[in-house]
Write a protein that holds these residues in place. Structure first.
Motif, mmCIF file in Angstrom:
data_model
loop_
_atom_site.group_PDB
_atom_site.id
_atom_site.type_symbol
_atom_site.label_atom_id
_atom_site.label_comp_id
_atom_site.label_asym_id
_atom_site.label_seq_id
_atom_site.Cartn_x
_atom_site.Cartn_y
_atom_site.Cartn_z
ATOM 1 N N ASP A 84 3.056 8.991 5.293
ATOM 2 C CA ASP A 84 4.341 8.295 5.280
ATOM 3 C C ASP A 84 4.186 6.920 5.916
ATOM 4 O OD1 ASP A 84 6.910 7.370 5.450
ATOM 5 O OD2 ASP A 84 7.743 9.196 6.328
ATOM 6 N N GLN A 85 4.202 5.882 5.080
ATOM 7 C CA GLN A 85 4.019 4.520 5.593
ATOM 8 C C GLN A 85 5.118 4.120 6.570
ATOM 9 O OE1 GLN A 85 1.150 2.767 4.605
ATOM 10 N NE2 GLN A 85 0.714 4.772 3.711
ATOM 11 N N GLU A 86 6.304 4.644 6.363
ATOM 12 C CA GLU A 86 7.425 4.267 7.216
ATOM 13 C C GLU A 86 7.227 4.714 8.668
ATOM 14 O OE1 GLU A 86 9.956 2.405 6.564
ATOM 15 O OE2 GLU A 86 9.914 2.236 4.386
ATOM 16 N N MET A 100 -0.231 9.358 20.684
ATOM 17 C CA MET A 100 -1.198 9.207 19.595
ATOM 18 C C MET A 100 -0.610 8.281 18.528
ATOM 19 S SD MET A 100 -2.947 12.109 17.159
ATOM 20 C CE MET A 100 -3.839 12.871 18.507
ATOM 21 N N LYS A 101 -1.302 7.179 18.259
ATOM 22 C CA LYS A 101 -0.843 6.234 17.241
ATOM 23 C C LYS A 101 -1.043 6.818 15.844
ATOM 24 C CE LYS A 101 0.287 2.630 19.803
ATOM 25 N NZ LYS A 101 1.603 1.969 19.744
ATOM 26 N N LYS A 102 -0.083 6.548 14.961
ATOM 27 C CA LYS A 102 -0.163 7.034 13.590
ATOM 28 C C LYS A 102 -0.646 5.930 12.657
ATOM 29 C CE LYS A 102 3.443 10.559 14.049
ATOM 30 N NZ LYS A 102 4.706 11.080 13.505
ATOM 31 N N VAL A 103 -1.565 6.290 11.761
ATOM 32 C CA VAL A 103 -2.152 5.350 10.808
ATOM 33 C C VAL A 103 -1.778 5.769 9.395
ATOM 34 C CG1 VAL A 103 -4.296 4.423 9.851
ATOM 35 C CG2 VAL A 103 -4.088 4.782 12.320
ATOM 36 N N GLY A 104 -1.273 4.820 8.612
ATOM 37 C CA GLY A 104 -1.013 5.042 7.197
ATOM 38 C C GLY A 104 -1.846 4.077 6.387
ATOM 39 N N ILE A 105 -2.440 4.550 5.292
ATOM 40 C CA ILE A 105 -3.340 3.684 4.523
ATOM 41 C C ILE A 105 -3.009 3.747 3.033
ATOM 42 C CG2 ILE A 105 -5.148 5.417 4.221
ATOM 43 C CD1 ILE A 105 -7.176 3.076 4.716
ATOM 44 N N ILE A 106 -3.114 2.597 2.384
ATOM 45 C CA ILE A 106 -2.999 2.487 0.933
ATOM 46 C C ILE A 106 -4.367 2.044 0.432
ATOM 47 C CG2 ILE A 106 -1.910 1.275 -0.993
ATOM 48 C CD1 ILE A 106 0.498 0.810 0.907
ATOM 49 N N SER A 107 -4.957 2.824 -0.459
ATOM 50 C CA SER A 107 -6.295 2.518 -0.967
ATOM 51 C C SER A 107 -6.218 2.164 -2.440
ATOM 52 C CB SER A 107 -7.225 3.711 -0.760
ATOM 53 O OG SER A 107 -8.538 3.401 -1.174
ATOM 54 N N ILE A 142 7.619 -3.094 5.220
ATOM 55 C CA ILE A 142 7.705 -1.915 6.096
ATOM 56 C C ILE A 142 7.467 -2.328 7.543
ATOM 57 C CG2 ILE A 142 6.636 0.308 6.647
ATOM 58 C CD1 ILE A 142 5.989 0.604 3.672
ATOM 59 N N LYS A 143 6.511 -3.201 7.757
ATOM 60 C CA LYS A 143 6.215 -3.675 9.115
ATOM 61 C C LYS A 143 7.434 -4.329 9.746
ATOM 62 C CE LYS A 143 3.744 -7.110 11.775
ATOM 63 N NZ LYS A 143 2.883 -8.288 11.779
ATOM 64 N N SER A 144 8.166 -5.062 8.945
ATOM 65 C CA SER A 144 9.326 -5.792 9.481
ATOM 66 C C SER A 144 10.413 -4.862 10.001
ATOM 67 C CB SER A 144 9.907 -6.706 8.401
ATOM 68 O OG SER A 144 10.526 -5.942 7.361
ATOM 69 N N ILE A 149 0.330 1.835 12.498
ATOM 70 C CA ILE A 149 -0.676 0.910 11.978
ATOM 71 C C ILE A 149 -0.753 1.094 10.469
ATOM 72 C CG2 ILE A 149 -3.108 0.244 12.048
ATOM 73 C CD1 ILE A 149 -3.172 1.565 14.876
ATOM 74 N N LEU A 150 -0.415 0.051 9.733
ATOM 75 C CA LEU A 150 -0.450 0.069 8.272
ATOM 76 C C LEU A 150 -1.734 -0.609 7.807
ATOM 77 C CD1 LEU A 150 3.205 -1.148 7.806
ATOM 78 C CD2 LEU A 150 2.383 1.078 7.034
ATOM 79 N N ILE A 151 -2.511 0.088 6.977
ATOM 80 C CA ILE A 151 -3.754 -0.465 6.450
ATOM 81 C C ILE A 151 -3.669 -0.510 4.930
ATOM 82 C CG2 ILE A 151 -6.263 -0.223 6.312
ATOM 83 C CD1 ILE A 151 -6.160 1.405 8.892
ATOM 84 N N VAL A 152 -4.005 -1.654 4.353
ATOM 85 C CA VAL A 152 -4.108 -1.769 2.894
ATOM 86 C C VAL A 152 -5.560 -2.106 2.583
ATOM 87 C CG1 VAL A 152 -3.269 -2.861 0.799
ATOM 88 C CG2 VAL A 152 -1.736 -2.614 2.760
#
Length: 443
Positions: A35-37, A1-8, A67-69, A41-44
């Motif tokens: 936890d973005q780390e 299961m892929k984990k998604v972190g979002i900043i709104s 963080i992606k790097s 998948i990081l969403i802004v």
């Protein structure tokens, strides 16, 4: 299961988009993580309304890129108003972005991820194309406290205000189907929401594009039947469509808060014309008088812009007198932001930033005295309060709000010596007051 972190980021309307997006992804097999780390998948979800919001959004995207790097398989997705406004520039300047989605492409994200094994499509720029909106079949993953929620009833805007670029980023006004809105309200109530804050870019225009007569009134009357919901509060009410039918509905319906948020932006006719606003001072004053006459005890909130191109000291002092005379319950003031793409960007007579800030400070000083006086008048009265729980900044304080206090933008009630729980509705006797907040004890 892929984990998604979002900043709104941005306004409550963007918050609702985020909640829908999270709910849609969770329903389709993705795990949501704070936890973005640890996110795959990081969403802004960005805001691009004014320069300050743009800077904040870009900083958030750059932080996410760092963080992606640190993870070979992480993906960075940028959505929202900034993606809509600066799609090509973002992809050129921040190559770490894997995918851009505009404000009308949120429902397509799960399909893009599924088609590519959770790896965004080779075509990074998905901004544009046919508009797609979430409907009530999409479960929302609420990010506000359980007892309060924002209910978005429309998307986009068809007004032509000279200072605003929302229509270019969000498209023309589009009312959501009444059945979808009512189902969304019921879903929120079932998860514990006691109050719904009704929002759109132009809330009072609801139903005009659906050819409904008094569309907002029809919607409100249906919404009052929602079990569990105690308060319905109207935000972002453009002045033009505030009529007697709406006023009488607010006065008659117990669950509709005696509270109207009506952004006026200015009071001098010369400035209103330059801003390309539809109303003029005489009509605005009559509307305010009608609101007070037809809705006993109504609380009025408004916002103004200072430092708009061409604003003279005479225009500003006219506004200052207006604020003093009209005695609003809540006022917000913004200094003008010169935004590329807005009509006013062609105007060259912009007051200095220092002048604009001084004007903002003067209006807020006037309003502080008004607010303090209005709050002091409540001492000894008993009011219904929605308990919020421990204060975010002062954890030892328990706070709540009156129906005339919207979340995050208005004052609070500090509740003394009471054993209460978040989400409770209690009667509180007001014992003291500050400039913006009240103090009271549970009855």
């Amino acid at each position: 299961m892929k984990k998604v972190g979002i900043i709104s980021l941005g306004c409550p309307k963007n918050t609702v988009d985020t909640e829908n997006l999270l709910g849609d992804l969770a329903q389709n097999g993705y795990e949501i993580t704070p936890d973005q780390e640890e996110a795959d998948i990081l969403i802004v979800n960005t805001c691009g309304f004014i320069e300050a919001a743009t800077r904040e959004s870009i900083d958030a995207v750059l932080d996410a890129a760092k963080i992606k790097s640190r993870g070979a398989d992480k993906k960075l997705i940028v959505t929202g108003c900034l993606a809509e406004r600066y799609d090509k520039q973002l992809l050129e300047e921040i190559p770490e972005i894997d995918l851009l989605l505009g404000t009308k492409q949120y429902p397509g994200l799960k399909d893009l991820l599924a088609e590519n094994g959770s790896t965004p499509a080779p075509e990074k720029n998905q901004v544009g194309g046919p508009a797609r909106y979430f409907d009530a079949s999409t479960p929302r993953l609420q990010t506000t406290p359980f007892y309060t929620a924002y209910l978005k009833i429309a998307e986009g805007c068809s007004n032509k205000c000279a200072f605003c670029i929302i229509p270019k980023m969000r498209g023309p006004f589009h009312s959501f189907a009444q059945d979808d809105v009512l189902k969304d309200a019921r879903n929120l109530a079932e998860t514990g929401a006691r109050e719904l804050n009704i929002i759109s870019q132009d809330t009072t225009m609801y139903g005009v594009d659906l050819r409904m007569k008094n569309g907002l009134v029809q919607l409100l009357r249906q919404m009052t039947q929602t079990p569990g919901v105690e308060w319905l509060r109207l935000l972002y009410c453009y002045p033009t469509f505030i009529d007697h039918a709406l006023m009488d509905c607010i006065a008659a319906e117990e669950k509709v808060c005696n509270y109207v948020d009506v952004p006026l932006q200015h009071t001098h006719d010369v400035m209103l014309k330059r801003m390309k606003r539809q109303e003029r001072e005489t009509g605005v004053r009559q509307m305010l008088a009608d609101l007070r006459n037809r809705i006993p005890g109504v609380a009025l909130r408004t916002t103004f812009i200072v430092g708009f191109p061409g604003e003279t000291e005479e225009h500003f002092q006219h506004m200052a007198r207006f604020v003093q005379e009209e005695q609003f319950d809540h006022v917000g003031v913004f200094t003008y932001s010169h935004e590329e793409g807005a009509t006013a960007y062609q105007y060259d007579d912009v007051p200095d930033a220092e002048v604009a800030q001084a004007r903002k400070d003067e209006i807020m000083s006037i309003q502080r005295e008004i607010s303090a006086r209005k709050n002091a008048a409540k001492i000894g009265e008993t009011h219904r309060v929605l308990v919020e729980g421990a204060d975010a900044e002062e954890g030892y304080l328990v706070t709540g709000r009156l129906q005339t206090q919207a979340p995050d933008i208005d004052g609070q009630v500090i509740i003394e010596e009471s054993d209460v729980q978040p989400g409770e509705m209690i009667d509180v006797k007001i014992t003291a007051a500050t400039d913006y907040d009240l103090v009271g004890k549970k009855v």
